[in-house]
Write an enzyme that holds these catalytic residues in place. Sequence first.
Site, PDB file in Angstrom:
ATOM      1  N   ALA A  62       5.753  -1.576   3.535  1.00 49.41           N
ATOM      2  CA  ALA A  62       6.950  -0.980   4.139  1.00 49.41           C
ATOM      3  C   ALA A  62       6.580  -0.235   5.422  1.00 49.41           C
ATOM      4  O   ALA A  62       7.260  -0.352   6.445  1.00 49.41           O
ATOM      5  CB  ALA A  62       7.644  -0.044   3.155  1.00 49.41           C
ATOM      6  N   TYR A  63       5.501   0.521   5.379  1.00 51.14           N
ATOM      7  CA  TYR A  63       5.019   1.234   6.563  1.00 51.14           C
ATOM      8  C   TYR A  63       4.652   0.245   7.662  1.00 51.14           C
ATOM      9  O   TYR A  63       5.084   0.387   8.811  1.00 51.14           O
ATOM     10  CB  TYR A  63       3.816   2.100   6.183  1.00 51.14           C
ATOM     11  CG  TYR A  63       3.146   2.772   7.352  1.00 51.14           C
ATOM     12  CD1 TYR A  63       3.729   3.871   7.970  1.00 51.14           C
ATOM     13  CD2 TYR A  63       1.927   2.313   7.830  1.00 51.14           C
ATOM     14  CE1 TYR A  63       3.117   4.494   9.040  1.00 51.14           C
ATOM     15  CE2 TYR A  63       1.303   2.937   8.901  1.00 51.14           C
ATOM     16  CZ  TYR A  63       1.894   4.015   9.505  1.00 51.14           C
ATOM     17  OH  TYR A  63       1.284   4.629  10.568  1.00 51.14           O
TER      18      TYR A  63
END
Length: 172
Positions: free
Chosen positions: A66-67
Amino acid sequence: MNNAGIGASNPFATIAEEEFERVFAVNTKAPFFLARLGAERLRDGGRIVNVSTGLTRTALLPDLIAYSMSKGALDVLTRDLSKLLGPRGITVNSVAPGVVATDNTAWLEDDEEARARAAGYSALGGIGSTAEIADVVAFLASDDARWVTGPGSTPRGFADLSRDRRHGGSLT
């Protein structure tokens, strides 16, 4: 300068939608709208610098997907803004460092094995400092960088340059 960045605390298999949205809100949405508002006020010949991550170029830590995705979107923003704002002489760059000593990596201080592994990913065999990244940002914000624009200014001393994945893609 957009230096917003939060990571997800949960890996791919368990990250909740709310956490995913929060990561994108901070890492992608906020820089997008700050750049939009800033571009209206920025003088011709100005500078925009975004801080991305080297994780957009490697699957070194796949549980941070996600990052990495959010910072990948920031790199696309950087690329496209450099084209949109270039006619005004405005440069738009992203800095994509590797492992840097910050509050988010403080746990490496207590785990010597993980620290050594992280340092091993670096071309210069160390973990970067925020001051070293600030030097790259300062250069990109200066007149000396007037012909440098687009994503991918990587402080390579602290980036994974190898294709060798002997360590299995995890610091822990």
